[in-house]
Design an enzyme around this catalytic site. Sequence first.
Site, mmCIF file in Angstrom:
data_model
loop_
_atom_site.group_PDB
_atom_site.id
_atom_site.type_symbol
_atom_site.label_atom_id
_atom_site.label_comp_id
_atom_site.label_asym_id
_atom_site.label_seq_id
_atom_site.Cartn_x
_atom_site.Cartn_y
_atom_site.Cartn_z
ATOM 1 N N PHE A 1 40.377 65.115 23.984
ATOM 2 C CA PHE A 1 39.323 65.392 23.014
ATOM 3 C C PHE A 1 38.408 64.180 22.851
ATOM 4 O O PHE A 1 38.869 63.077 22.614
ATOM 5 C CB PHE A 1 39.935 65.770 21.659
ATOM 6 C CG PHE A 1 38.918 66.016 20.581
ATOM 7 C CD1 PHE A 1 38.058 67.103 20.660
ATOM 8 C CD2 PHE A 1 38.811 65.157 19.494
ATOM 9 C CE1 PHE A 1 37.104 67.323 19.667
ATOM 10 C CE2 PHE A 1 37.871 65.377 18.505
ATOM 11 C CZ PHE A 1 37.012 66.470 18.586
ATOM 12 N N GLN A 2 37.128 64.405 23.027
ATOM 13 C CA GLN A 2 36.083 63.381 22.926
ATOM 14 C C GLN A 2 36.300 62.229 23.907
ATOM 15 O O GLN A 2 35.949 61.084 23.629
ATOM 16 C CB GLN A 2 35.959 62.852 21.492
ATOM 17 C CG GLN A 2 35.353 63.882 20.536
ATOM 18 C CD GLN A 2 34.915 63.305 19.209
ATOM 19 O OE1 GLN A 2 35.451 62.304 18.739
ATOM 20 N NE2 GLN A 2 33.930 63.933 18.591
ATOM 21 N N GLU B 1 23.445 58.135 16.578
ATOM 22 C CA GLU B 1 23.783 56.964 17.398
ATOM 23 C C GLU B 1 22.592 56.449 18.196
ATOM 24 O O GLU B 1 22.492 55.244 18.439
ATOM 25 C CB GLU B 1 24.942 57.292 18.352
ATOM 26 C CG GLU B 1 26.276 57.493 17.668
ATOM 27 C CD GLU B 1 26.547 58.942 17.294
ATOM 28 O OE1 GLU B 1 27.697 59.249 16.902
ATOM 29 O OE2 GLU B 1 25.614 59.778 17.384
ATOM 30 N N MET C 1 -0.578 62.520 24.971
ATOM 31 C CA MET C 1 -0.788 61.929 26.290
ATOM 32 C C MET C 1 -0.595 62.960 27.394
ATOM 33 O O MET C 1 -1.340 62.975 28.382
ATOM 34 C CB MET C 1 0.161 60.742 26.497
ATOM 35 C CG MET C 1 -0.112 59.968 27.781
ATOM 36 S SD MET C 1 -1.779 59.240 27.815
ATOM 37 C CE MET C 1 -1.445 57.655 27.046
ATOM 38 N N LYS D 1 41.549 53.214 21.889
ATOM 39 C CA LYS D 1 41.985 53.154 20.488
ATOM 40 C C LYS D 1 43.299 52.396 20.314
ATOM 41 O O LYS D 1 43.493 51.679 19.318
ATOM 42 C CB LYS D 1 42.115 54.570 19.923
ATOM 43 C CG LYS D 1 42.355 54.566 18.423
ATOM 44 C CD LYS D 1 42.276 55.951 17.812
ATOM 45 C CE LYS D 1 42.472 55.886 16.294
ATOM 46 N NZ LYS D 1 42.370 57.218 15.653
#
Length: 559
Positions: free
Chosen positions: A112-113, A50, A466, A162
């Site tokens: 969940f999630q 993602e 760096m 959802k």
Amino acid sequence: MLLSGSQILIECLKEQGVDTIFGYPGGSVLNIYDELYQHPEIRHILTSHEQGASHAADGYARSTGRVGVCLATSGPGATNLVTGIATAYMDSVPMVAITGNVPTPLLGKDSFQEVDIAGITMPITKHSFIVKDIEKLADTIRRAFEIAQEGRPGPVLVDITKDVTAAKTDYERTAPKLISRVTNTITEHDIETAVKMIGKAKKPMIFVGGGAVISNAEQELREFVEKVDAPVTDTLMGKGAFSGDSEYYTGMLGMHGTKTANLSVTECDLLIVVGARFSDRVTGNASKFAKKAKILQIDIDRAEINKNIVVDHCVVGDVKAVLDILNRKIEKQYHKEWIEHVMAKKDAMPVKYPKDRLTGQFVIEKIYELTGGDAIITTEVGQHQMWASQFYKYKKPRTFLTSGGLGTMGYGLGASIGAKVANPDKMVFNIAGDGCFRMNMNEIATAVRYQIPIIQVVCNNGVLGMVRQWQTLFYGKRYSHTVLEDKVDFVKLAEAMGAKAYRITTMEETEAVLKEAMALNEPVVIDCMIHCDDKVWPMVAPGAAIEEVFSEEDLESKK
């Protein structure tokens, strides 16, 4: 017309002219993906992670000026977007990030999630929405695109539960709102004061930032520079707004800016700041910045006025609009002696690098030579990023895409995919260090899956360059966890993901490999083996004034 929430979302995206989404499916967005399946007119790029999707949406947006769109599921899918959203926020990139969430009845129950992504992203977005009522969905999507584009652009998050994606309601198509330039803040008094300041200046300097790119002010800026007759310096974000091969151009300002730019800003009597926010990497010690100069700042965001540097006067408004007015108001100025003085510095103090072996600077110069400066260059963050800013001349805006404000390692590869998808006729290179390439190198698989012909150049020095440079200069060469002592073979890795790959070890090999890569029209990885102690010069030490800029030769002479 009765439509589901998922159908309404897709129709709203079509209203806004969205042709590409970068994303990754999951449970909370299954309804959206099921509907997306029915709409091939919207191209979906399945990234490997993602974060890659958010950077690809960013690269799409920066290279076009249009809104980039990314899509992820709830919980870890949504949180994986956060770095990319923050990157876009720091650099004022118009982006809409769409996430799914658990059904409304499960919110707040550690489902969940489940995660409060709207709350998490509130400090790094222009606005974060959570949609729990289908009646509000269409207007929220439309408003998200408006907010992302209006004024100073930036990312907006829309979180949709959802159940909303499954529910149904009436939908009526609406034309997108016309986004107007911010001009109502431009006053006659501010313009007249600016005109007087410009007219009185004997040694003016023009400092260009990302606002000039965002407002598409290239033409107005060029006319303004010629009218004021002043040398020009820029920031990382401002590159390409004013051509890097112009006779007025002095190089970048700041920590790794040119001596010419840093010393000239210190010496000038008027600093005209066009769409720049005075980042600490630009100003060095703020209390010593441009102390001989009056400072005139042009910026769309009033919050940037006197935030980091106190200025003598400002004009608040869209940069393109402000410059257009000033160009009609100011008389042609002449500063021949001042410009000759500045350009004599430029001739006497060029940015140099070792010419006896393969270096990142040499590879980037060769890319510039072979592309004629007509490619889109994306970068990761570190030494290679600075070399790409120094040794490639950006002649046009939206051709240098880099994470300036957040400094996101792993940004460039996803951004290069987004830029190439948006600009299929442009050659796109991502310049990376080996440390940065590791961050999101899985996106090579994305480029291969869709045959997106980006060219990934890795400046491979076996260290975090760096950070190691700072350890060398300021930490007594104590290389704490910056040496990458492993046996990762980027050529084999790239080939395993299906890409064509090369390794370069000498200067003599470089041109032929680059030419072959450019001719292939497929994803390519080029592993360039360079020395671990190559550094970015010149440099301003942290906390020092920008006129204290020093080169490697200066350091050696002190020893």
